[in-house]
Design a protein around this motif. Sequence first.
Motif, PDB file in Angstrom:
ATOM      1  N   TYR A   1      14.430  13.762  12.705  1.00  0.00           N
ATOM      2  CA  TYR A   1      13.065  13.527  12.204  1.00  0.00           C
ATOM      3  C   TYR A   1      13.102  12.996  10.772  1.00  0.00           C
ATOM      4  CZ  TYR A   1       8.572  14.902  10.125  1.00  0.00           C
ATOM      5  OH  TYR A   1       7.386  14.928   9.432  1.00  0.00           O
TER       6      TYR A   1
ATOM      7  N   GLU B   1      12.327   8.836   8.885  1.00  0.00           N
ATOM      8  CA  GLU B   1      11.436   8.566   7.752  1.00  0.00           C
ATOM      9  C   GLU B   1      10.024   8.129   8.157  1.00  0.00           C
ATOM     10  OE1 GLU B   1      13.999   7.294   4.032  1.00  0.00           O
ATOM     11  OE2 GLU B   1      14.270   5.842   5.658  1.00  0.00           O
ATOM     12  N   PRO B   2       9.323   8.979   8.897  1.00  0.00           N
ATOM     13  CA  PRO B   2       7.906   8.686   9.132  1.00  0.00           C
ATOM     14  C   PRO B   2       7.140   8.738   7.813  1.00  0.00           C
ATOM     15  CG  PRO B   2       8.438  10.925   9.815  1.00  0.00           C
ATOM     16  CD  PRO B   2       9.740  10.263   9.479  1.00  0.00           C
ATOM     17  N   PRO B   3       5.896   8.259   7.798  1.00  0.00           N
ATOM     18  CA  PRO B   3       5.163   8.169   6.520  1.00  0.00           C
ATOM     19  C   PRO B   3       5.097   9.470   5.745  1.00  0.00           C
ATOM     20  CG  PRO B   3       4.006   6.960   8.234  1.00  0.00           C
ATOM     21  CD  PRO B   3       5.137   7.657   8.908  1.00  0.00           C
ATOM     22  N   GLU B   4       4.917  10.606   6.432  1.00  0.00           N
ATOM     23  CA  GLU B   4       4.790  11.873   5.708  1.00  0.00           C
ATOM     24  C   GLU B   4       6.101  12.274   5.027  1.00  0.00           C
ATOM     25  OE1 GLU B   4       5.562  12.954  10.080  1.00  0.00           O
ATOM     26  OE2 GLU B   4       4.468  11.440   8.918  1.00  0.00           O
TER      27      GLU B   4
END
Length: 444
Positions: free
Chosen positions: A302, A306-309
């Motif tokens: 996860y 590097e998702p936006p959050e």
Amino acid sequence: MTDTAANGTAANGTATAGTATAGMPAIRSRMSPNLELNQLVEQRRAAGEPLVHLGFGESRLPPFAPLVERVAAGARQTAYGPVAGDLVVRSAGAGYFTRRRLPTEPDQVVVAPGSKPLLMALDLVVPGDVLLPRPAWNTYAPQAALAGKRALAVEIPEECGGVPDPGALRERIRAARAAGHDPRILVLTLPDNPTGTLAPPRLVRELCAIAEQEDLLIVSDEIYRDVMHDPATPYLSPAEVAPRRTVVTSGLSKSLAVGGWRIGIARFPDGPWGEAIRAGVLSAASEIWSTLARPMQEAAAYAFAEPPEIRERLAASARLHGTVAREVHRICVAAGARCRPPVGAFYVYPDFEPLREELAAKQSVTDSPSLARSLLDRFGVVVLGGHLLGDDEGALRFKAATSMLYGATAEEQQQSLDAEDPLALPHVRAPLDRIEEGLMGILG
């Protein structure tokens, strides 16, 4: 310049050495000085001492809730899995490096319980002695010694830490070979622990050229790459310049404040040499740590995606680290120290040489151990003496880990992370004032 020794001085200034039993070889018994110091602080705090702890490079922030959820989701996965890590986490790691101008395939990636065992495994499987900047993180030299290698220290450039001075490096290689040593591994730290600085691109290119000429493997420790205070600061990885001879190590301990989870990652070069080194590391891993725990792989997959959050959390953390590190730097300079301005990580490395005569006359402070002891005993300010980082014991330098100043509770730490001006928070300002009082008071 002498080789770095495996034994030396403990975090409290006591001499240490290996122990031996009749008919048996000596056993290395010294604990890593930063971990030893951290345990000492916890014991003294438990006894009621109100210490300001700057001696341990841990990011004291609450864990990011979505990361905790991923660990919980993976808790029912109890099988060992592949030694290198599952494909999903290696693919996420490959994407992480690729977004940093290092095109990477999943089969170039290995995850492990922290970057420390990856660095140790490299020492175990790659032949030759190790070239280190001086000062450097206190684990590099002992790991080399444990692997039966010499750690060959080279002074850092005037403007930064984390890398050896190029001219001194050339001379060190020549002298080492003349003495019968075999320097083959060059360790670079970008940004640096202990100085909080970053080697500029021109220095990285020059060192990569030396590595090409001298046929050295570069180990680029980039665990603080995502803790650059200003994202616009030019960053050049050695793997961009010398891709066939650079191994990159990193992890989540510093950037996402999950040191106790032990999540590390390495990127190996493409091509036969990189494949051989990776195979050797996996062989060592299979006998030492087997695989990264599955719950941690869930969190790593996860985080490295590097998702936006996650990107927002990294940016907020870096802002806080930079704000507090710059304030400690200001305090050190105001007290009369020379100190390189920090641009990454969460350290400052002041040099009190300009005050040597005054410190010796007023406080009997004459070297790194006595400087650290005086700050601890008189003001309750805990620092890691430079001599524990391979620096000259007679120098008046120490490392201060500023990431320990964000609060005593998760609630306070979250407030520090969210605050527009964390320096105005009472739980941040109070220890900063004590540091200022200590540094000013040591001259009084």
